[in-house]
Design an enzyme around this catalytic site. Structure first.
Site, PDB file in Angstrom:
ATOM      1  N   HIS A 122       1.289  -1.357  -0.349  1.00 12.61           N
ATOM      2  CA  HIS A 122      -0.386  -0.090   0.342  1.00 12.61           C
ATOM      3  C   HIS A 122       1.526   1.278  -0.021  1.00 12.61           C
ATOM      4  CE1 HIS A 122      -2.586   3.027   1.899  1.00 12.61           C
ATOM      5  NE2 HIS A 122      -4.199   2.020   1.691  1.00 12.61           N
ATOM      6  N   ASP A 200       3.023  -4.283   8.145  1.00  7.17           N
ATOM      7  CA  ASP A 200       2.242  -3.963   7.803  1.00  7.17           C
ATOM      8  C   ASP A 200       1.137  -5.060   8.003  1.00  7.17           C
ATOM      9  OD1 ASP A 200      -0.419  -2.561   7.032  1.00  7.17           O
ATOM     10  OD2 ASP A 200       0.199  -1.787   5.198  1.00  7.17           O
ATOM     11  N   GLN A 203      -4.372  -4.776   6.488  1.00  2.97           N
ATOM     12  CA  GLN A 203      -5.663  -6.142   6.739  1.00  2.97           C
ATOM     13  C   GLN A 203      -5.061  -7.572   7.337  1.00  2.97           C
ATOM     14  OE1 GLN A 203      -7.594  -4.930   4.799  1.00  2.97           O
ATOM     15  NE2 GLN A 203      -7.174  -2.916   4.271  1.00  2.97           N
ATOM     16  N   LYS A 226     -10.321  -1.279  10.516  1.00  3.19           N
ATOM     17  CA  LYS A 226     -10.791  -1.794  10.048  1.00  3.19           C
ATOM     18  C   LYS A 226     -10.861  -2.984  10.345  1.00  3.19           C
ATOM     19  CE  LYS A 226      -7.061  -0.090   6.571  1.00  3.19           C
ATOM     20  NZ  LYS A 226      -7.827   0.526   5.201  1.00  3.19           N
ATOM     21  N   CYS A 364      -4.776   2.578  -3.561  1.00  2.00           N
ATOM     22  CA  CYS A 364      -3.912   3.210  -2.681  1.00  2.00           C
ATOM     23  C   CYS A 364      -2.741   1.861  -3.140  1.00  2.00           C
ATOM     24  CB  CYS A 364      -3.898   3.377  -1.917  1.00  2.00           C
ATOM     25  SG  CYS A 364      -5.129   4.676  -1.282  1.00  2.00           S
TER      26      CYS A 364
HETATM   27  N1  PMP Z   1      -1.467  -0.699   5.098  1.00  2.00           N
HETATM   28  C1  PMP Z   1      -2.838  -1.503   4.287  1.00  2.00           C
HETATM   29  C2  PMP Z   1      -2.007  -2.941   3.565  1.00  2.00           C
HETATM   30  C3  PMP Z   1      -4.013  -1.401   3.794  1.00  2.00           C
HETATM   31  O1  PMP Z   1      -4.962  -1.189   3.423  1.00  2.00           O
HETATM   32  C4  PMP Z   1      -4.109   0.806   4.031  1.00  2.00           C
HETATM   33  C5  PMP Z   1      -6.254   0.891   4.428  1.00  2.00           C
HETATM   34  N2  PMP Z   1      -5.592   0.683   2.656  1.00  2.00           N
HETATM   35  C6  PMP Z   1      -3.770   1.024   4.984  1.00  2.00           C
HETATM   36  C7  PMP Z   1      -2.149   0.345   5.322  1.00  2.00           C
HETATM   37  C8  PMP Z   1      -3.408   2.284   5.453  1.00  2.00           C
HETATM   38  O2  PMP Z   1      -4.761   2.793   6.524  1.00  2.00           O
HETATM   39  P1  PMP Z   1      -4.522   3.915   7.201  1.00  2.00           P
HETATM   40  O3  PMP Z   1      -5.788   4.517   6.046  1.00  2.00           O
HETATM   41  O4  PMP Z   1      -6.143   3.411   8.164  1.00  2.00           O
HETATM   42  O5  PMP Z   1      -3.960   4.302   7.962  1.00  2.00           O
END
Ligand code: PMP
Length: 406
Positions: A122, A200, A203, A226, A364
């Site tokens: 991401h 990270d 997910q 999430k 993203c």
């Molecule tokens: N890493 C991953 C794998 C994600 O899916 C996301 C959210 N789509 C993020 C980071 C960013 O998370 P946040 O917007 O809650 O900071």
């Protein structure tokens, strides 16, 4: 498995909403999950009954608010298997947690250091490292590729390590491909080369049991929103030995021991990394989201979601022109797809008219889109409250919109 999805759905008021006069079918859980009433009630109670700034007052309200926040920290410590509350830092979310590590831990990287990322990251796990690199042009970023199923090339991962490697940072689960990476082995390999690892887990934590001590990762980051929790809060788990060495990320109230114009000293862990007033109302309510997961049972949620994934994918494969991106055998309940040459936005907009909420675009993860040679996908993702009937309605909606758009 005794899994009463209807009983679970009753806890989420939004699920009885209508979109365009049709029942809401919420399949955008990867972006954010819905929130059970118990969490919302706890947020309301936070404002109605406990609102006072934390760690600052001797008065009753402030002490109660502080206790709620610190109770959440203990709960998170136990939930992820951290060894101490000093290792649990509250942030605004995954993104801020990675920025914190890249900026603070990254400032300790040696000259010419190399950071290993993967092509499925991401943007939140790419751009903070690039920002670091813009201040430290001596640093290099190396990227692990994927195979056709959307799995990391582990031989390539291992081959990227050399004497300059100072960090590896990768997702536990891809938000596009759903691939569950073998992070435990990847961490063990990095450690065999003396390299620290950030995982990270944005997910992963909503869909599987995660134990940071068992993984032995150096940093693990995730977002509450999430995982059925409030928006605006997240967690940075960091090994104490690292957090102790790291300089503060932001300065301000709460993160200091003593301030003078001559010299300032910093608070103990974890407060050194928590400058300013946190979202203490959200933090205080977060344990209710963990209660929800515990009550339903993480293993039950995982099994339920996996059943939906298999069923949805098998039905989708019957649709001519269907391309599913991410076919790893070990996969989370995320389906990114395209049909023929239908644009993902058009598909998303028409599905919405039928009450089906999916995500469209690059999610993203533009470098991954570039790697796949596409501009974006449609993405459907499942959570504890989704049903087989919703999958049927989603497939029926696809079958209605595809001829219109083809
Ligand atoms: N890493 C991953 C794998 C994600 O899916 C996301 C959210 N789509 C993020 C980071 C960013 O998370 P946040 O917007 O809650 O900071």
């Amino acid at each position: 498995m005794d899994y009463d999805v209807q009983e679970i759905r009753k806890r989420f008021p939004i699920l009885s909403r209508k979109i365009e006069g049709k029942p809401l079918i919420y399949l955008d859980n990867t972006a954010t999950s819905q929130t059970p009433r118990s969490v919302v009630d706890a947020i309301v109670a936070g404002y109605d009954d406990f609102k006072a700034n934390v760690h600052r007052g001797v008065h009753t309200l402030s002490q109660e608010a502080t206790e709620l926040q610190e109770e959440c920290r203990r709960r998170v410590r136990d939930y992820i298997g951290a060894s101490s509350v000093e290792e649990v830092v509250f942030t605004r979310g995954t993104t801020e947690a990675i920025n914190l590590v890249a900026s603070s831990f990254g400032s300790l990287f040696p000259q010419g250091g190399e950071i290993i990322l993967t092509v499925m990251e991401h943007h939140a796990n790419i751009v903070p490292w690039q920002l670091l690199q813009s201040r430290r042009p001596d640093l290099k970023i190396r990227v692990v590729d994927i195979n056709d199923r959307g799995e990391l090339l582990l031989d390539q991962y291992r081959s990227l390590f050399n004497e300059n490697t100072c960090m590896a940072s990768f997702c536990h689960v891809s938000n596009v491909l759903g691939t569950v990476n073998p992070v435990k082995e990847m961490i063990a390999f990095a450690h065999s080369r003396g390299v620290p690892v950030l995982v990270d887990g944005a997910q992963a934590v909503p869909h599987m049991k995660v134990d940071v001590s068992e993984l032995d990762c150096d940093f693990y980051v995730f977002s509450s929103h999430k995982m059925y929790g409030p928006t605006g809060i997240g967690v940075l788990y960091g090994k104490k030995e690292h957090l102790l060495r790291m300089p503060p990320y932001q300065g301000g109230g709460e993160m200091i021991a003593h301030v003078s114009f001559e010299s300032t000293t910093f608070a103990d862990l974890p407060f050194k990394f928590e400058a300013g007033t946190p979202d203490f109302v959200g933090i205080g309510a977060f344990p209710k989201a963990l209660d929800f997961i515990d009550e339903v049972g993480m293993e039950n949620i995982a099994e339920h979601e996996h059943g939906l994934l298999e069923y949805a994918e098998s039905r989708m494969r019957e649709i001519p022109g269907m391309r599913i991106f991410g076919n790893a055998p070990h996969k989370s309940a995320v389906i990114s797809f395209l049909v023929g040459d239908i644009h993902h936005y058009d598909m998303g907009m028409l599905l919405d008219k039928l009450g089906v909420e999916v995500r469209t675009g690059h999610h993203c993860a533009q470098p991954l889109m570039q790697r796949l040679g596409i501009s974006g996908t449609v993405r459907a993702s499942f959570a504890a409250y989704n049903t087989k009937e919703e999958v049927d309605a989603f497939i029926a909606a696809l079958q209605r919109v595809i001829p219109i758009l083809s």
